[in-house]
Design a protein around this motif. Structure first.
Motif, PDB file in Angstrom:
ATOM      1  N   SER A 195     -18.323   2.354  33.454  1.00  0.00           N
ATOM      2  CA  SER A 195     -18.473   2.075  34.812  1.00  0.00           C
ATOM      3  C   SER A 195     -18.316   0.719  35.310  1.00  0.00           C
ATOM      4  N   ALA A 196     -18.978  -0.335  34.600  1.00  0.00           N
ATOM      5  CA  ALA A 196     -18.835  -1.583  35.009  1.00  0.00           C
ATOM      6  C   ALA A 196     -17.363  -2.195  34.927  1.00  0.00           C
ATOM      7  N   LEU A 197     -16.663  -1.626  34.085  1.00  0.00           N
ATOM      8  CA  LEU A 197     -15.080  -1.797  33.957  1.00  0.00           C
ATOM      9  C   LEU A 197     -14.292  -1.455  35.259  1.00  0.00           C
ATOM     10  N   LEU A 198     -14.664  -0.121  35.473  1.00  0.00           N
ATOM     11  CA  LEU A 198     -13.929   0.396  36.580  1.00  0.00           C
ATOM     12  C   LEU A 198     -14.332  -0.447  37.967  1.00  0.00           C
ATOM     13  N   ILE A 199     -15.473  -0.886  38.259  1.00  0.00           N
ATOM     14  CA  ILE A 199     -15.985  -1.669  39.192  1.00  0.00           C
ATOM     15  C   ILE A 199     -15.105  -3.084  39.306  1.00  0.00           C
ATOM     16  N   ALA A 200     -15.058  -3.512  38.240  1.00  0.00           N
ATOM     17  CA  ALA A 200     -14.454  -4.939  38.036  1.00  0.00           C
ATOM     18  C   ALA A 200     -12.811  -4.700  38.306  1.00  0.00           C
ATOM     19  N   MET A 231     -22.390   6.821  38.012  1.00  0.00           N
ATOM     20  CA  MET A 231     -22.956   5.686  37.477  1.00  0.00           C
ATOM     21  C   MET A 231     -22.305   4.247  38.044  1.00  0.00           C
ATOM     22  N   GLU A 232     -21.111   4.302  38.600  1.00  0.00           N
ATOM     23  CA  GLU A 232     -20.661   3.348  39.438  1.00  0.00           C
ATOM     24  C   GLU A 232     -21.572   3.360  40.642  1.00  0.00           C
ATOM     25  N   LYS A 233     -21.710   4.361  41.336  1.00  0.00           N
ATOM     26  CA  LYS A 233     -22.510   4.233  42.504  1.00  0.00           C
ATOM     27  C   LYS A 233     -23.941   3.694  42.457  1.00  0.00           C
ATOM     28  N   THR A 234     -24.249   3.962  41.163  1.00  0.00           N
ATOM     29  CA  THR A 234     -25.868   3.621  40.853  1.00  0.00           C
ATOM     30  C   THR A 234     -25.615   1.996  40.583  1.00  0.00           C
ATOM     31  N   ILE A 235     -24.621   1.668  39.930  1.00  0.00           N
ATOM     32  CA  ILE A 235     -24.730   0.145  39.587  1.00  0.00           C
ATOM     33  C   ILE A 235     -24.572  -0.742  40.953  1.00  0.00           C
ATOM     34  N   LEU A 236     -23.688  -0.001  41.739  1.00  0.00           N
ATOM     35  CA  LEU A 236     -23.239  -0.896  43.035  1.00  0.00           C
ATOM     36  C   LEU A 236     -24.719  -1.039  43.871  1.00  0.00           C
ATOM     37  N   GLY A 237     -25.259   0.276  43.693  1.00  0.00           N
ATOM     38  CA  GLY A 237     -26.491   0.308  44.571  1.00  0.00           C
ATOM     39  C   GLY A 237     -27.498  -0.796  44.065  1.00  0.00           C
TER      40      GLY A 237
END
Length: 398
Positions: free
Chosen positions: A214-219, A249-255
């Motif tokens: 998910s961090a890879l997707l965000i980056a 999980m992407e939304k959780t990390i960004l939050g």
């Protein structure tokens, strides 16, 4: 039984062309031996004719106006005389007025102060993308704020994961990064996001890879023009997670990170410090090899990104026997002396000395290829000051 149509049948093609664009096939087109054109075309012709008439009229009016101005009598009034009182300004004020203080002059003065340092931006003075006028202040700002986005040492708060699991995750992310052919900025931002999230929230062991992908997707969304699709990321996890889980999980990390993604990662400093080293391809590859090895080691988190980047440059110069190992130019642009970099550089040297024994091979394989000068196969010199026995023993115990 239906008749099968054969693609490319000339009869069919002629019929299609007649239906679409052959005006002669329209009803009434052959009357009076000429085409029956739609009324809209006549109306468009009238509009064009009217527009041309208006343009001609405007041009004629412009010519007449010029002629009228040419015939006009120009009356020149004599200048009015005024009594002028001259006041002698203060000497200091005159000096200040004559001195033209610009941003470029400030940079020039700063460069003169570092007379022994090379001007690494002279070749880019005509390149607007290099931002030569602002680059020094940009990196001063990066160094001021880098600790705000620096991950904390977090393993004491994680109950189900440890340093080895983190290294396995980073090794896998490097491999995925290579397969998708992503930019270096994406890799460093991905690891930064993972570490910052793990320093804020305990993560179960089964979700560690989910955090990484998910961090890879965000980056990738932040850095890449064409980021990987979510389904592609599901595939590289061997279907361990579903698309919905990655998006949640992407939304959780960004939050948890409060959408704070514009951070000076280690790569930001690497780009500048490598330039200050005036490298050859082998040295540049060695710097990035050491920096990516450092990404995998949890103990490297105690150093700030700029120090890790400077230490990678210093260690690479030592391994490749560059003399001097640290120059005035590097001291000026990195802000670190050779003595300040010694601890971090010894850590990178220790990690490098163990890379051949490690089962995690993604970074080693990446830099074993000829396109990266096969720097992973270059052995460290035995006389390097970074590989003293005392230093290696102390690092191994830590």
């Amino acid at each position: 039984m239906a008749t099968r149509r054969v693609r490319g049948d000339p009869v069919e093609n002629r019929r299609a062309l007649g239906d679409i664009g052959n005006i002669a096939s329209l009803p009434g087109a052959e009357e009076a031996g000429k085409l029956n054109r739609p009324l809209t075309r006549n109306f468009r012709a009238q509009l064009l004719e009217n527009a041309n008439k208006k343009d001609v009229a405007k041009k004629q009016e412009g010519v007449r106006a010029v002629q009228r101005k040419a015939r006009a009598v120009v009356v020149v009034k004599p200048p009015q005389t005024h009594e002028v009182i001259v006041i002698s300004p203060d000497t200091n004020e005159v000096a200040k007025a004559k001195k033209n203080v610009t941003y470029s002059s400030v940079l020039t003065a700063r460069s003169k102060a570092a007379s022994k340092a090379l001007d690494i931006d002279s070749a880019d003075k005509d390149n607007d993308l290099a931002a030569v006028e602002y680059v020094e202040d940009m990196y001063s700002f990066y160094k001021e704020v880098e600790n705000e986005s620096k991950p904390q040492m977090y393993m004491q708060t994680q109950t189900e994961i440890n340093e080895k699991m983190r290294s396995i995750l980073v090794d896998w992310l490097v491999d995925v990064h290579v397969k998708f052919d992503l930019s270096p900025e994406t890799l460093y931002l991905t690891i930064n996001i993972v570490d910052r999230f793990l320093s804020l929230k305990p993560v179960p062991r089964r979700e560690l890879q989910l955090v990484g992908v998910s961090a890879l997707l965000i980056a990738s969304k932040y850095e890449e023009i064409w980021p990987p699709q979510v389904n592609d990321l599901v595939y590289v996890t061997d279907n361990s997670y579903q698309s919905k889980q990655i998006l949640v999980m992407e939304k959780t990390i960004l939050g948890n990170l409060e959408w704070y993604l514009t951070v000076p990662t280690q790569y930001v400093f690497l780009a500048r410090f490598v330039k200050a080293a005036v490298p050859d391809p082998e040295m540049e590859s060695m710097v990035h090899f050491l920096a990516e090895l450092g990404l995998m080691h949890y103990d490297a988190l105690k150093f700030c990104p700029s120090m890790l980047a400077a230490s990678a440059v210093y260690a690479a110069r030592c391994f490749l026997s560059k003399t001097p190992a640290w120059t005035e130019t590097l001291t000026f642009h990195t802000g670190y002396s050779e003595h300040e970099l010694m601890d971090c550089s010894k850590l990178l040297a220790f990690i490098h000395s163990r890379v051949g024994e490690s089962k995690l091979r993604a970074v080693f394989k990446k830099y074993s290829k000829a396109e990266r000068c096969a720097v992973a196969l270059v052995s460290s010199p035995a006389k390097s000051p970074l590989l003293s026995s005392s230093a290696s023993c102390s690092l191994e115990k830590s």
